[in-house]
Design a protein around this motif. Structure first.
Motif, PDB file in Angstrom:
ATOM      1  N   THR A  70      70.343 164.071  15.179  1.00 25.11           N
ATOM      2  CA  THR A  70      69.679 163.590  16.384  1.00 25.11           C
ATOM      3  C   THR A  70      69.993 162.120  16.633  1.00 25.11           C
ATOM      4  OG1 THR A  70      67.690 163.032  15.104  1.00 25.11           O
ATOM      5  CG2 THR A  70      67.769 165.215  16.130  1.00 25.11           C
ATOM      6  N   ASP A  71      69.861 161.721  17.893  1.00 25.24           N
ATOM      7  CA  ASP A  71      69.963 160.321  18.312  1.00 25.24           C
ATOM      8  C   ASP A  71      71.287 159.665  17.927  1.00 25.24           C
ATOM      9  OD1 ASP A  71      67.364 160.477  19.344  1.00 25.24           O
ATOM     10  OD2 ASP A  71      66.511 160.023  17.374  1.00 25.24           O
ATOM     11  N   ALA A  72      72.359 160.449  17.859  1.00 24.45           N
ATOM     12  CA  ALA A  72      73.670 159.868  17.530  1.00 24.45           C
ATOM     13  C   ALA A  72      74.238 159.160  18.750  1.00 24.45           C
ATOM     14  CB  ALA A  72      74.625 160.957  17.053  1.00 24.45           C
ATOM     15  N   ASP A  73      74.785 157.986  18.541  1.00 22.85           N
ATOM     16  CA  ASP A  73      75.400 157.213  19.624  1.00 22.85           C
ATOM     17  C   ASP A  73      76.750 157.831  19.974  1.00 22.85           C
ATOM     18  OD1 ASP A  73      76.553 155.388  21.313  1.00 22.85           O
ATOM     19  OD2 ASP A  73      76.255 153.646  20.008  1.00 22.85           O
ATOM     20  N   PRO A  74      76.919 158.342  21.185  1.00 31.51           N
ATOM     21  CA  PRO A  74      78.198 158.992  21.543  1.00 31.51           C
ATOM     22  C   PRO A  74      79.377 158.037  21.538  1.00 31.51           C
ATOM     23  CG  PRO A  74      76.796 158.752  23.480  1.00 31.51           C
ATOM     24  CD  PRO A  74      75.954 158.388  22.302  1.00 31.51           C
ATOM     25  N   ALA A  75      79.134 156.729  21.565  1.00 34.39           N
ATOM     26  CA  ALA A  75      80.234 155.759  21.586  1.00 34.39           C
ATOM     27  C   ALA A  75      80.720 155.396  20.179  1.00 34.39           C
ATOM     28  CB  ALA A  75      79.801 154.489  22.315  1.00 34.39           C
ATOM     29  N   ARG A  76      79.981 155.794  19.155  1.00 33.82           N
ATOM     30  CA  ARG A  76      80.400 155.470  17.787  1.00 33.82           C
ATOM     31  C   ARG A  76      81.480 156.437  17.307  1.00 33.82           C
ATOM     32  NH1 ARG A  76      76.125 155.457  13.385  1.00 33.82           N
ATOM     33  NH2 ARG A  76      77.781 154.361  12.267  1.00 33.82           N
ATOM     34  N   PRO A  77      82.374 155.990  16.405  1.00 36.36           N
ATOM     35  CA  PRO A  77      83.370 156.911  15.852  1.00 36.36           C
ATOM     36  C   PRO A  77      82.698 158.104  15.174  1.00 36.36           C
ATOM     37  CG  PRO A  77      83.940 154.642  15.313  1.00 36.36           C
ATOM     38  CD  PRO A  77      82.564 154.608  15.909  1.00 36.36           C
ATOM     39  N   SER A  78      83.241 159.292  15.419  1.00 36.55           N
ATOM     40  CA  SER A  78      82.677 160.492  14.803  1.00 36.55           C
ATOM     41  C   SER A  78      82.741 160.411  13.283  1.00 36.55           C
ATOM     42  CB  SER A  78      83.422 161.733  15.298  1.00 36.55           C
ATOM     43  OG  SER A  78      84.793 161.670  14.947  1.00 36.55           O
ATOM     44  N   SER A  79      83.747 159.727  12.747  1.00 38.61           N
ATOM     45  CA  SER A  79      83.860 159.595  11.295  1.00 38.61           C
ATOM     46  C   SER A  79      82.633 158.915  10.702  1.00 38.61           C
ATOM     47  CB  SER A  79      85.121 158.811  10.929  1.00 38.61           C
ATOM     48  OG  SER A  79      85.106 157.535  11.546  1.00 38.61           O
TER      49      SER A  79
END
Length: 355
Positions: A70-79
């Motif tokens: 939850t609440d993951a920043d879509p702009a951060r690297p998926s890694s």
């Protein structure tokens, strides 16, 4: 020699899902099962993805069982996002993953046990869940003249992000999701891009429905049931035709060319005399299952794959392949982990395992 009931090889989505279901049904980590992972940290193959693959660009990442992302920043690297999520998951459910541990071979032991030989010792186990995925087996096709190319050749597994291709002429090989993503990222930086594929790409209009998903999984499942190497689900479903893809087609970025016939010192060439100059060839040609460590058990069929029913190796009911073939998707890996544990509980208790 370490004795245990179940060894899980790999701590990506499939391995963690399997470990969760083992834990949930009464198996204790370290006492009844062990999870071995060769990566330096949590995150499975996700930890090696290129920085420009942000979480917002990830297609179909499904939460692990028992804990939502939850609440993951879509702009951060998926890694970063997924590695942190996997780390929290391992800690929350006390899965005690051992890493880095390289599994060298699995062979027949005594008393019906399998011997799992690793860089950290040998485990004798009654059952094995193989969840090693594909990231460690990038597929590099061979073409005449490949060794003469004076430029750079690299695979999706080594993709560093688009900036490194600035002012270079780039040939991207491959018609899957990675190939199209690479092209769309690289095009604004490169001097020129050329897209080549063995088969014309298939773009899928409309939503990806449950019926389409089930049909695709069934086709992949039939291949592994016949002992053929699994194909990716996307090779069956086609590529989603979204706004970004439509724009790239309109801009000429996704202008597919047939596969070249040979590689020259300064580019690629076709038998009709056409030639494209290139500084880089980027092979977005997929991966193969990482199962070489199972070779001593002689599970491969003449067709090149391992025959699997559900997740169980037909030739040896002690072995389950999770994240292989139809369970290679993230949601498929979750379901397969549960199914593998159910079968293994029956096997260890002496119950008949469904055919």
């Amino acid at each position: 020699m370490n004795n245990t009931e179940v060894v899980v090889i790999g701590a990506g989505q499939a391995g963690l899902s399997s470990a969760y279901h083992l834990r949930r049904t009464g198996f204790e980590p370290e006492r009844d099962f062990v999870v071995l992972d060769h990566s330096p940290g949590p995150g499975g193959a996700w930890q090696f993805r290129w920085p420009s693959l942000t979480y917002g660009k990830v297609h179909g990442m499904h939460a692990l069982p028992g804990m939502e992302l939850t609440d993951a920043d879509p702009a951060r690297p998926s890694s970063e996002v997924i590695s942190e999520y996997f780390e929290a998951y391992e800690r929350t459910f006390d899965l005690r993953v051992r890493r880095p541990v390289d599994v060298h071979a699995v062979r027949e032991g005594e008393g019906g046990r399998l011997l799992v030989e690793t860089s950290a010792g040998t485990w004798a186990t009654r059952a094995l869940i193989n969840a090693t995925g594909t990231w460690d087996r990038p597929f590099w096709p061979r073409y005449p003249g490949q060794e003469t190319f004076r430029g750079r050749q690299l695979h999706t597994a080594q993709y560093p992000g688009p900036e490194e291709f600035a002012r270079l002429r780039v040939v991207v090989v491959g018609g899957g999701a990675s190939g199209t993503q690479h092209l769309m990222e690289i095009a604004p930086y490169a001097a020129a891009t050329t897209w080549v594929t063995r088969r014309p790409p298939v773009f899928r209009e409309g939503p990806f429905t449950e019926d389409i998903g089930r049909e695709a999984v069934a086709m992949v499942e039939e291949r592994v049931r016949q002992g053929l190497p699994p194909r990716s689900v996307v090779s069956v479903t086609g590529l989603p035709l979204n706004d970004a893809i439509r724009q790239a087609i309109a801009d000429g970025v996704l202008d597919r060319q047939p596969m070249f016939d040979r590689i020259t010192p300064d580019g690629v060439a076709w038998s009709d005399g056409r030639h494209v100059d290139a500084d880089v060839i980027l092979w977005a040609t997929g991966f193969r299952a990482s199962i070489d460590h199972l070779a001593p058990l002689k599970l491969r069929e003449p067709g090149g794959g391992i025959r699997v029913e559900g997740t169980r190796a037909v030739a040896d009911p002690r072995i389950h392949l999770v994240g292989y073939g139809p369970s290679a998707s993230t949601i498929g890996a979750n379901r397969a982990g549960r199914a593998a544990v159910r079968d293994i509980r029956r096997l260890l208790s002496g119950e008949p395992v469904a055919a």
